[in-house]
Design a protein around this motif. Structure first.
Motif, short mmCIF file in Angstrom:
data_model
loop_
_atom_site.label_atom_id
_atom_site.label_comp_id
_atom_site.label_asym_id
_atom_site.label_seq_id
_atom_site.Cartn_x
_atom_site.Cartn_y
_atom_site.Cartn_z
N THR A 53 0.90 -1.25 0.42
CA THR A 53 0.12 0.21 0.16
C THR A 53 1.09 1.08 0.01
OG1 THR A 53 -1.86 -0.87 1.09
CG2 THR A 53 -1.63 1.09 1.12
N LEU A 54 1.60 1.03 0.74
CA LEU A 54 2.91 2.73 1.55
C LEU A 54 3.77 2.59 -0.36
CD1 LEU A 54 3.64 2.02 4.31
CD2 LEU A 54 3.08 3.78 4.05
N ARG A 55 3.74 1.42 -0.81
CA ARG A 55 5.07 1.73 -2.34
C ARG A 55 3.96 2.08 -3.46
NH1 ARG A 55 6.46 -3.64 -1.50
NH2 ARG A 55 8.54 -3.69 -0.05
N ARG A 56 2.57 1.65 -3.00
CA ARG A 56 1.48 1.83 -4.85
C ARG A 56 0.50 3.88 -3.95
NH1 ARG A 56 3.00 0.64 -9.42
NH2 ARG A 56 1.03 0.38 -9.84
N LEU A 180 13.53 0.15 -14.12
CA LEU A 180 13.98 0.64 -12.74
C LEU A 180 12.49 1.21 -12.09
CD1 LEU A 180 16.14 2.00 -10.73
CD2 LEU A 180 15.93 4.00 -11.87
N LEU A 181 11.60 2.02 -12.63
CA LEU A 181 10.79 2.52 -11.93
C LEU A 181 9.64 1.19 -11.49
CD1 LEU A 181 9.47 5.25 -13.61
CD2 LEU A 181 10.12 5.86 -11.73
N ALA A 182 9.46 -0.04 -12.40
CA ALA A 182 8.89 -1.40 -11.59
C ALA A 182 9.97 -1.75 -10.56
CB ALA A 182 9.29 -2.13 -12.93
N ALA A 183 11.04 -2.04 -10.82
CA ALA A 183 11.67 -2.72 -9.63
C ALA A 183 11.84 -1.66 -8.53
CB ALA A 183 12.69 -3.03 -10.15
N ASP A 184 11.42 -0.38 -8.13
CA ASP A 184 11.09 0.10 -7.14
C ASP A 184 10.23 -0.36 -6.25
OD1 ASP A 184 13.61 1.71 -7.42
OD2 ASP A 184 11.94 3.24 -7.18
N GLY A 337 17.59 8.98 0.09
CA GLY A 337 17.16 7.33 -0.08
C GLY A 337 16.21 7.15 -1.22
N LEU A 338 16.79 7.85 -2.48
CA LEU A 338 15.63 6.98 -3.81
C LEU A 338 16.22 6.03 -4.53
CD1 LEU A 338 16.05 10.17 -5.40
CD2 LEU A 338 14.86 9.56 -4.00
N GLY A 339 17.74 5.30 -3.69
CA GLY A 339 18.16 4.04 -4.13
C GLY A 339 17.94 2.83 -3.51
N ALA A 340 16.88 3.02 -2.02
CA ALA A 340 15.89 2.37 -1.22
C ALA A 340 14.40 2.27 -1.34
CB ALA A 340 17.06 2.21 0.01
N MET A 341 14.02 3.02 -2.41
CA MET A 341 12.42 3.22 -1.52
C MET A 341 11.64 0.80 -2.18
SD MET A 341 11.64 6.07 -4.54
CE MET A 341 12.65 5.73 -5.93
N ARG A 342 12.43 0.14 -2.46
CA ARG A 342 11.93 -0.94 -1.97
C ARG A 342 11.45 -1.71 -0.54
NH1 ARG A 342 16.14 -5.52 -4.80
NH2 ARG A 342 17.25 -3.60 -3.30
N ARG A 343 12.57 -1.29 -0.08
CA ARG A 343 13.00 -1.38 1.38
C ARG A 343 12.36 -0.52 2.14
NH1 ARG A 343 16.83 -1.15 3.31
NH2 ARG A 343 18.73 -0.67 1.85
N ARG A 344 11.85 0.57 2.04
CA ARG A 344 11.31 2.48 2.46
C ARG A 344 10.07 2.56 1.67
NH1 ARG A 344 17.65 4.37 3.69
NH2 ARG A 344 18.43 2.45 4.86
N PRO A 345 9.18 1.79 1.42
CA PRO A 345 8.69 2.08 0.81
C PRO A 345 7.87 3.66 1.24
CG PRO A 345 7.57 0.78 2.59
CD PRO A 345 8.95 1.37 2.83
N GLU A 346 7.81 3.85 2.27
CA GLU A 346 7.29 5.46 2.61
C GLU A 346 8.54 6.46 2.35
OE1 GLU A 346 9.51 4.43 5.86
OE2 GLU A 346 8.18 3.70 4.52
N ALA A 347 9.55 6.61 1.46
CA ALA A 347 9.93 6.79 1.64
C ALA A 347 10.68 8.30 0.84
CB ALA A 347 12.04 6.90 0.88
#
Length: 456
Positions: A53-56, A180-184, A337-347
């Motif tokens: 939910t946070l990612r999307r 890249l955007l999909a991988a995030d 933190g734009l490189g860790a958006m997979r793990r930190r979805p709220e970033a």
């Protein structure tokens, strides 16, 4: 008694903590799962619901705005989070529609009122009438530009879309942006590290492709492995492992070297450096400005039989007080933190373009201060978990101008290749420098940027 399933309750409470109290999902969620006593299946569901939910969130807000026929900022925040959770289940999971709608309505009733429940029911039933593909097409059709379309469909703020495109273009790979955007938005697999000289990769584990110490377990909760190893096996992204190892392999090591982790929190790279220091006859110091994070560094180091002093200072001040002392310094700088958006979805929702200049100035000051703390011939690794060019190439270029011929850049790509099983050809030349840039869509790691500077 609440009729909301415990996993959904935990996911919803995590959304509220993130949006109401600026909590970090990766810290709040495990505590909430433990407090609720969820079994592994429910813990997995709660994690998927909260993180997904946070990612999307950006995409779901666009859907909600259409289905509700009102701006999301006009919806009560507690009800909006119930809607987001419901939309995620309807559009991105296999959860039955009636369960997604009914339990989200119950959450809204508890959070708001009977009117809020009726509103939530109407919006979610409107969403459920169309397929995910139809909703994606609808929000894409309403975009005012290609960048806004990409941002809405992939749930990234437009400024991040543009920053990532520029970073990829520096490698001549702007055509990889959508990958890249999909991988995030993909949930990252849990990657672990076995501290060198202190633990072995378990025989049943699958080794990661690059780090000699990285592995993934077949399944289950990694906490049992961490506890059994007394912390010598630990969760750590492979990109973070390579960043620390690049410093170790930058130049030949001499006995008795003194190393420093200048911005050490929360301590994962510090522990890896400490383990390497033992085997190479080096000393290690650490510094972290935030007391709570300094505590996490000390916890991380408890697994390593090396005495490491952990100072709690502003890194710029600490470095200035130790001129010409260190042979190797890691500057894992605070960043967007734009490189860790997979793990930190709220970033992605917490940072803004206005944050970049202030952060890049801090990064420049930390890197410049670290160079002053190097001995002649000493090396600093400048690392960010962000590929933003202002935070990576821009900072290094400014510091090189400041120090002139007193420093030289050496190849981080070669150092990463020396430290790992990585093929240097997949770390292409960037902007004429020696910088190494890792990517989630290409390497399966966080988007770590690694630069190496040596004091002449």
């Amino acid at each position: 008694m609440s009729r909301v399933q415990p996993a959904r309750r935990v996911a919803y409470d995590t959304l509220r903590a993130v949006h109401e109290s600026d909590a970090y999902a990766n810290l709040h969620l495990p505590t909430a799962i433990a407090r609720a006593g969820l079994n592994p299946a429910d813990a997995g569901l709660a994690t998927e619901l909260a993180y997904g939910t946070l990612r999307r969130q950006g995409t779901y807000d666009a859907v909600i705005q259409i289905a509700a026929d009102r701006a999301v900022h006009d919806i009560d925040p507690a009800v909006l989070d119930a809607l987001r959770l419901g939309v995620h289940q309807l559009l991105s999971t296999r959860v039955a529609s009636h369960a997604a709608v009914n339990e989200s309505v119950e959450i809204a009733r508890e959070a708001g009122s009977r009117g809020a429940a009726g509103f939530t029911n109407a919006v979610l039933r409107r969403v459920s009438r169309d397929t995910p593909g139809e909703w994606m097409q609808r929000i894409a059709d309403g975009a005012r530009s290609d960048d806004e379309r990409l941002g809405l469909v992939t749930s990234h703020p437009v400024w991040i879309v543009r920053a990532l495109r520029r970073a990829l273009a520096a490698e001549g790979r702007a055509d990889e942006l959508e990958q890249l955007l999909a991988a995030d938005n993909d949930a990252p697999r849990v990657t672990m590290a076995a501290l060198p000289g202190l633990a072995e990769v378990p025989e049943s584990a699958v080794r990661t492709p690059y780090s000699p110490f990285g592995f993934r377990l077949g399944g289950g909760d990694p906490e049992s492995s961490i506890r059994a190893s007394e912390g010598r096996l630990r969760v750590q992204d492979e990109g973070s492992q390579l960043a620390a190892l690049a410093l170790v392999h930058a130049t030949p090591i001499e006995q008795g070297e003194r190393w420093l982790d200048l911005c050490a929190g929360p301590g994962g790279k510090t522990a890896l450096l400490a383990a390497e220091a033992i085997g190479r006859g080096a000393r290690l110091d650490a510094n972290e400005i935030t007391p709570a994070r300094a505590g996490l560094v000390r916890q991380a180091l408890a697994a390593v039989p090396l005495e490491v002093e952990v100072a709690e200072r502003d890194g710029r001040e600490y470095a200035a007080e130790h001129p010409g002392v260190y042979d190797r310094i890691l500057v894992d700088a605070p960043c967007t933190g734009l490189g860790a958006m997979r793990r930190r979805p709220e970033a992605r929702w917490r940072k803004a373009p206005s944050d970049v200049p202030e952060l890049s100035e801090l990064q420049r000051e930390l890197l410049s201060s670290a160079i002053g703390a190097l001995k002649p011939g000493g090396v600093v690794a400048y690392v960010t978990c962000s590929p933003h060019l202002a935070e990576t190439a821009g900072v290094v270029a400014e510091v090189r101008r400041e120090w002139g011929e007193a420093i030289e850049e050496i190849s981080a790509r070669d150092a990463v290749a020396s430290a790992s099983r990585i093929d240097p050809s997949i770390l292409p030349q960037i902007d004429g420098s020696g910088r190494a840039q890792l990517w989630p869509h290409r390497h399966g790691t966080d988007a770590m940027s690694i630069s190496l500077l040596r004091r002449v």
